[in-house]
Design a protein around this motif. Structure first.
Motif, PDB file in Angstrom:
ATOM      1  N   ASP A 300      -1.646  -1.309  -7.525  1.00 19.15           N
ATOM      2  CA  ASP A 300      -2.217  -0.720  -6.438  1.00 19.15           C
ATOM      3  C   ASP A 300      -1.612   0.330  -5.877  1.00 19.15           C
ATOM      4  OD1 ASP A 300      -4.053  -1.110  -3.794  1.00 19.15           O
ATOM      5  OD2 ASP A 300      -1.908  -1.341  -2.983  1.00 19.15           O
ATOM      6  N   ARG A 301      -0.284   0.080  -5.760  1.00 16.89           N
ATOM      7  CA  ARG A 301       0.737   1.385  -5.111  1.00 16.89           C
ATOM      8  C   ARG A 301       0.790   2.302  -6.094  1.00 16.89           C
ATOM      9  NH1 ARG A 301       0.203  -2.821  -2.706  1.00 16.89           N
ATOM     10  NH2 ARG A 301       1.657  -3.590  -1.258  1.00 16.89           N
ATOM     11  N   LEU A 302       0.584   2.335  -7.455  1.00 14.79           N
ATOM     12  CA  LEU A 302       0.886   3.353  -8.485  1.00 14.79           C
ATOM     13  C   LEU A 302      -0.407   4.122  -8.269  1.00 14.79           C
ATOM     14  CD1 LEU A 302       2.495   1.851 -11.405  1.00 14.79           C
ATOM     15  CD2 LEU A 302       3.460   3.617  -9.917  1.00 14.79           C
ATOM     16  N   ARG A 303      -1.740   3.383  -8.115  1.00 18.15           N
ATOM     17  CA  ARG A 303      -2.795   4.175  -7.934  1.00 18.15           C
ATOM     18  C   ARG A 303      -3.088   5.022  -6.837  1.00 18.15           C
ATOM     19  NH1 ARG A 303      -6.493  -0.848  -9.867  1.00 18.15           N
ATOM     20  NH2 ARG A 303      -6.463  -0.242 -12.355  1.00 18.15           N
ATOM     21  N   ARG A 304      -2.470   4.584  -5.625  1.00 18.28           N
ATOM     22  CA  ARG A 304      -2.321   5.499  -4.488  1.00 18.28           C
ATOM     23  C   ARG A 304      -1.496   6.483  -4.583  1.00 18.28           C
ATOM     24  NH1 ARG A 304      -5.140   2.228  -0.780  1.00 18.28           N
ATOM     25  NH2 ARG A 304      -5.271   0.076  -1.598  1.00 18.28           N
TER      26      ARG A 304
END
Ligand code: TXA
Ligand code: MG
Length: 313
Positions: A300-304
Motif C-alpha cells: 500500500d505504501r509503495l503504491r502510493r
C-alpha cells in the motif's frame, strides 16, 4: 511534560512511526500541528491515549467489536474510528462525527501518555505527502526547528503506520492497512474485514500520492527488476534497484539491499525510500512483497509512493 502542557509540539516515538504530538484538547496546539506539517486543516488526526480506559472518554460508545479489537491489539499498532464524545473537538476530528483513537505500545509513548494523562493528537512527524519518520533523526531533518522537543526512542519497531479500522458504521471496514494484519483482525472479529477507499479528501493517508520520495518509483517483481533497470539505464536514467541481496542488478544501477523477511522489510521501508533520495537517482525499481500479512501495508505504501505526484507536496 511542560512542553505539552504549554501547547508545544513534541516529536514522539511510537512503535509504528514517529508522531508530531500535541495536547488534543488545546486547539491552538492542534492548529500548530497542521501548520508545521503543511496539512489541510479539515484532515482529522489520531488521538493517542495511554489505556483503553482513557480511550473510553473520547468515544460515545464502544461496540462489542471495538472492545474485542482493543482487548486483542492495544497497546499496539491499531487505530479505531468510533463515534466521538464531546471531548473530541472539531479541530481534531475535522468536524466529523467520529474520532480515531489508538493506544501505542512504545515504552516512551506509554510513559509520556501516562504522565500527561490526556489525549495527544499526533500525525506522522513528516511534511504532508512526504516519507514518514522512523527515527528521531528523520524528524529533526524534516521538521527541525519547528518542533519544540524531539524524544529519541530508537528506530520504530513496526516501521509502517497503524492499521485503521472504521467501527462507526454497521459493518467494520479497513481504512488503511498497517501494523496489525487484516488476517489477525478478521480472526478476532470472526468475519471478513473489507477495505474501504472512500476517496474522501479528509483521509490523507488515502490519497494516491503519499509517502513519496523525490525520485520516481517503479514497482516490480524479483524476476523482472533487472530487465526493467536495464531498460531505464539505456534510456539514460540514473537508476537504483531496491531488492534482496540475491537479486541480480545490472551494472550502472545502485543496488539498495532490502530484507527478504516481510516484518524486517516493513521496518526498513521508510529508510529505503530515504536512501533512494540519498542515492541521487532519477528512478528506483522496487521488488515488492506478496499482498498478504504485513506485505499488504508495505505494498500500500509503495503504491502510493509510486503514484503520480498530483499536487500533493
Ligand atoms: O501509526 C500511526 O497511526 C501514526 C503514529 C504517529 O501513531 N500516525 C499517523 O497519523 O499515521 P496520520 O495523521 O499521518 O494518519 C492518520 C490517518 C489519516 O489518514 C486520517 O485522515 C485518518 O487517520 N483519520 C483520522 N481520524 C479519522 C476519522 N475520524 N475517520 C477516518 N479517518 C480518520
Ligand atoms: Mg502520515
Amino acid at each position: 511534560m511542560e512542553v505539552l502542557r504549554g501547547g508545544g509540539l513534541v516529536g514522539l516515538p511510537t512503535e509504528t512511526v514517529y508522531g508530531l504530538a500535541a495536547d488534543a484538547e488545546n486547539e491552538l496546539a492542534v492548529r500548530r500541528i497542521f501548520a508545521v506539517k503543511g496539512r489541510p486543516s479539515a484532515h482529522p488526526l489520531i488521538v493517542h491515549l495511554g489505556s483503553l480506559g482513557a480511550a473510553r472518554e473520547w468515544v460515545s460508545r464502544l461496540s462489542p467489536e471495538a472492545e474485542a479489537l482493543a482487548a486483542a491489539f492495544w497497546p499496539g499498532p491499531l487505530t479505531l474510528v468510533l463515534p466521538r464524545s464531546t471531548r473530541a473537538s472539531d479541530a481534531v476530528t475535522g468536524g466529523q462525527g467520529t474520532v480515531a483513537v489508538r493506544v501505542p505500545a512504545h515504552p516512551v509513548a506509554q510513559a509520556v501518555l501516562l504522565a500527561f494523562g490526556g489525549g495527544l493528537a499526533a500525525p506522522s512527524a513528516n511534511r504532508f505527502g512526504r516519507v514518514s519518520p522512523t527515527r528521531a533523526e528523520h524528524v529533526v531533518a524534516d521538521l527541525g526547528g519547528e518542533v519544540d522537543l524531539v524524544l529519541d526512542g530508537g528506530p520504530s519497531l513496526v516501521g509502517v503506520e497503524s492499521t485503521i479500522v472504521d467501527l462507526s458504521g454497521s459493518a467494520p471496514a479497513l481504512l488503511r492497512p498497517g501494523g496489525v494484519t487484516r488476517e489477525a483482525l478478521e480472526g478476532v472479529l470472526g468475519r471478513p474485514l473489507p477495505s474501504r477507499t472512500t476517496g474522501d479528501v479528509r483521509t490523507p493517508g488515502m490519497l494516491p500520492s503519499h509517502y513519496a520520495p523525490r525520485a520516481g518509483l517503479v514497482l516490480s517483481s524479483r524476476g523482472e527488476a533487472g530487465q526493467q533497470a536495464s531498460e531505464l539505464l539505456s534510456a539514460g536514467r540514473r537508476v537504483a534497484v531496491c531488492a534482496p541481496a540475491d537479486v541480480a542488478v545490472p551494472r550502472g544501477a545502485v543496488h539498495l539491499r532490502v530484507p527478504e523477511d516481510i516484518p524486517a522489510l516493513a521496518r526498513a521501508l521508510y529508510d529505503v525510500l530515504r536512501a533512494v533520495d540519498a542515492a541521487a537517482v532519477d528512478v528506483a525499481v522496487v521488488v515488492v512483497p506478496e499482498e498478504a500479512g504485513l506485505g499488504l501495508a508495505v505494498l500500500d505504501r509503495l503504491r502510493r509512493a509510486a503514484a503520480p505526484r498530483g499536487g500533493v507536496e
